[in-house]
Design a protein around this motif. Sequence first.
Motif, short mmCIF file in Angstrom:
data_model
loop_
_atom_site.label_atom_id
_atom_site.label_comp_id
_atom_site.label_asym_id
_atom_site.label_seq_id
_atom_site.Cartn_x
_atom_site.Cartn_y
_atom_site.Cartn_z
N ALA A 176 9.99 -7.25 4.39
CA ALA A 176 8.64 -6.87 4.00
C ALA A 176 8.35 -5.43 4.41
O ALA A 176 8.91 -4.91 5.38
CB ALA A 176 7.63 -7.81 4.66
N TYR A 177 7.47 -4.78 3.67
CA TYR A 177 7.06 -3.42 3.99
C TYR A 177 6.30 -3.38 5.31
O TYR A 177 5.61 -4.34 5.69
CB TYR A 177 6.13 -2.88 2.91
N SER A 178 6.35 -2.23 5.99
CA SER A 178 5.46 -1.97 7.11
C SER A 178 4.08 -1.64 6.54
O SER A 178 3.92 -1.43 5.33
CB SER A 178 5.98 -0.80 7.95
N ASP A 179 3.07 -1.59 7.41
CA ASP A 179 1.71 -1.32 6.93
C ASP A 179 1.62 0.01 6.21
O ASP A 179 0.96 0.12 5.16
CB ASP A 179 0.73 -1.33 8.11
N ASP A 180 2.26 1.07 6.77
CA ASP A 180 2.11 2.37 6.12
C ASP A 180 2.92 2.43 4.81
O ASP A 180 2.54 3.14 3.88
CB ASP A 180 2.48 3.53 7.06
N GLN A 181 4.01 1.66 4.71
CA GLN A 181 4.72 1.58 3.44
C GLN A 181 3.86 0.89 2.38
O GLN A 181 3.83 1.29 1.22
CB GLN A 181 6.04 0.84 3.60
N GLU A 182 3.15 -0.17 2.79
CA GLU A 182 2.23 -0.86 1.87
C GLU A 182 1.18 0.12 1.34
O GLU A 182 0.91 0.18 0.14
CB GLU A 182 1.52 -2.01 2.61
N LYS A 183 0.59 0.91 2.26
CA LYS A 183 -0.44 1.86 1.85
C LYS A 183 0.13 2.94 0.93
O LYS A 183 -0.49 3.33 -0.06
CB LYS A 183 -1.08 2.50 3.09
N ALA A 184 1.34 3.42 1.26
CA ALA A 184 1.97 4.45 0.44
C ALA A 184 2.28 3.91 -0.96
O ALA A 184 2.05 4.59 -1.97
CB ALA A 184 3.25 4.95 1.11
N PHE A 185 2.78 2.66 -1.02
CA PHE A 185 3.12 2.07 -2.31
C PHE A 185 1.86 1.87 -3.15
O PHE A 185 1.86 2.13 -4.36
CB PHE A 185 3.84 0.74 -2.10
N ALA A 186 0.78 1.44 -2.51
CA ALA A 186 -0.48 1.26 -3.24
C ALA A 186 -1.00 2.60 -3.76
O ALA A 186 -1.47 2.69 -4.91
CB ALA A 186 -1.51 0.59 -2.34
N ALA A 187 -0.89 3.65 -2.94
CA ALA A 187 -1.40 4.96 -3.34
C ALA A 187 -0.59 5.55 -4.50
O ALA A 187 -1.16 6.06 -5.46
CB ALA A 187 -1.37 5.92 -2.15
N VAL A 188 0.73 5.44 -4.42
CA VAL A 188 1.55 6.01 -5.49
C VAL A 188 1.42 5.17 -6.76
O VAL A 188 1.47 5.70 -7.88
CB VAL A 188 3.02 6.14 -5.04
N SER A 189 1.20 3.87 -6.62
CA SER A 189 0.97 3.02 -7.79
C SER A 189 -0.31 3.42 -8.51
O SER A 189 -0.35 3.48 -9.75
CB SER A 189 0.89 1.55 -7.37
N ALA A 190 -1.35 3.70 -7.74
CA ALA A 190 -2.61 4.13 -8.34
C ALA A 190 -2.43 5.48 -9.04
O ALA A 190 -3.00 5.72 -10.11
CB ALA A 190 -3.68 4.23 -7.26
N PHE A 191 -1.63 6.36 -8.43
CA PHE A 191 -1.38 7.67 -9.04
C PHE A 191 -0.65 7.51 -10.37
O PHE A 191 -1.00 8.15 -11.36
CB PHE A 191 -0.54 8.51 -8.07
N ILE A 192 0.36 6.63 -10.40
CA ILE A 192 1.09 6.38 -11.65
C ILE A 192 0.16 5.74 -12.69
O ILE A 192 0.21 6.06 -13.88
CB ILE A 192 2.31 5.48 -11.38
N ALA A 193 -0.72 4.85 -12.22
CA ALA A 193 -1.63 4.15 -13.13
C ALA A 193 -2.57 5.12 -13.84
O ALA A 193 -3.04 4.85 -14.96
CB ALA A 193 -2.43 3.10 -12.37
N GLU A 194 -2.86 6.28 -13.21
CA GLU A 194 -3.72 7.27 -13.86
C GLU A 194 -3.09 7.81 -15.14
O GLU A 194 -3.78 8.37 -15.99
CB GLU A 194 -4.01 8.42 -12.89
#
Length: 510
Positions: free
Chosen positions: A14-32
Motif C-alpha cells: 500500500a502507498y504511504s500517506d504522502d504517496q496517496e496525496k501525491a497520486f490524488a494530486a497528479v490524478s486531478a491534474f491529469i483529469a483537467e
Amino acid sequence: MTGATAEAQTGDDAYSDDQEKAFAAVSAFIAESGLTLEGLPAAALGSRKDVDSELGRVFAILGKAGSGKTRLLADLGQLLAEAGIEQISADHDVKRSGKRTFAIVAPTNKAASVLRNRGVEATTIHRVIYTPLYDPEYEKLADWLRDGGEGERPEHPSLVEGALERALAFFIETKSIPAALASAGLRGSEFITGWTRRDDSIDIGLVDEASMLDDKHLEDLRKVFDTLILFGDPAQLAPVGQSDAMAFDSLPASSIVHLEKVHRQAQGNPIVEIAYALADPALDFEGFERLLHEAAERDDRVVMAPRADAQMMSRSPMLVWRNATRIRLIHAFRTAYGIAETVLEKGEPLICDGAEIPLKHRKKRINLEQAGLVKGAQVFYLGPGRKPGFARLFIAGAEDPQISVASIIQIERGDGQEPIIPLAARMGAVFLHGAACTIHKAQGSQWPNVQVFAPDIYAAARSNRTENGIPLWKRLAYVAITRAQGKVFWVKRYAMGRPVESLSSLDFKA
C-alpha cells in the motif's frame, strides 16, 4: 481514481500517506485534460488546440532517493496503458491510428535503462522529440511488426528462416522496432536513414530524473507534450549553467507535491538512511564519515575502502568532484592495467563529451544523439572501426548498444599538457576517458557498485561553498552515494589496487 486503484493494479504494498496525496494530486491534474485513469474513453482527452498556451501544462512530483517516485511513475504508466492510451516507444513514428498517447522518458540512456531494468518501458527525451525515418525497403517490415504480424508477410533477402517470427516475438515483448529488427540480424544503421523533429504532439509525458533538466530541455518538452509530469530529486546538483536552480523551481507551489517519507521498500537501506542524514544542518563532514563507519560495521552495503579498485573502475567510474582528481585517477587506472600512454585497449571505459560537428551537418549531430551519444553517456571501447577514424563502441543503457562511429578520443593530462589523442576523425563524437567522472556527470546514472573518492568531498567541505543554500559537499555526497544500487565504497586515500584480471571487451560482445 485513488491510490487504492493503483495498488490494485500493481499488487504491490500500500502507498504511504504522502504517496496517496501525491497520486490524488497528479490524478486531478491529469483529469483537467479530460482524462481519468479508470477507463474514460480516450476520445474525451483534450488535444493541443484545447490548450491555452502553445506550451504544455507541467506538474512535478519531488522527493529524495527512496521516497517512492519510481513506484508512482510506474503505476501511472500502467494505468494510462490500461485506460487505452497508446504508449510512444523509442522508435514510434508519426503513422498512428489517432489514439491518445503518452510516453515515459529520461534525459539519458543510462537513466532510461534504470527504469527499464525495473520493468518500466522508457526511452530518452531525444528519441521522443525526434522520430525515425525508415529506409523504404524496411518500412514494410516495420509496418508488419506494428500490426502484430497481421496482413501480407513481408520478404527480405537479409532475413534467414525464422527471423521474422523471432522479430515479432521480440517486438511483442519490447514494443521496439529497432530492437526487434536487431534480433532478426539487422542493425539500426541499416534500416533507419535519419531522424526528423516530431511534428505531432503527445498527450502526456512522464519524465524521470527531472533534476537533470535545464530550462531549454523543459521548454522543448513542453512543445511536444500537452501535459507533462516531472519526477525529480531537489537534493541533487543543479544542471551546469542553471545558477543553482532546477527547471522545476520556477513552477507554482500548486503544481508541485513533495514526497517526504522513505518508501517502505527502501527502509533499512543504509545508503538511503545516510543520504537522508545529510539534511541535518548540524551534520559536518567528520560526523558524516562517522555515520559511514558505523554503517560499514553493521552492513556490507557500505564499505570503507583504503584504496581504489581499478577493476571496478573499468565498469563503473570513480566519482570525484574536481577535474584534476579525475585526470589523476584515470592515469593511475591505466598504469595499474599496464596500458601504454598512447594506446587505447579494448574494454576501456569512455564518456561522451558531445560532438565536434559543423552547424551545416546538424543532421549528423541528431543521428549521434539518437544513437545515445549525448553528453555524459557511458561508453566502452571495443576496437577500431573499418573506416579510418571510426571506433566500435558499446553504449551503456542503449537499446541498440553496439555502434561504429567517427570518433575523437582524448585522454587528458594535467598541468596544462596537451591531451593524448589515440583516435581522431575529422568530425564526430568526442570522448574522454571514463575510469573516473565528476559527480555532476554521474547524475541520472546508477551502478551496482559505486566508488566515491572521499578526499574530494572533504576538499569541497573545506571550500565552504554552497549551492542553493546547502553546503556543496552535502549535495555532492548525496548524489554520489545514491548512484549505488548495491554497495557504496568510500575510498579514503590516493592509492590504487592492482586488478586481478586483464582488461577485456568480451562481456560486451556477449
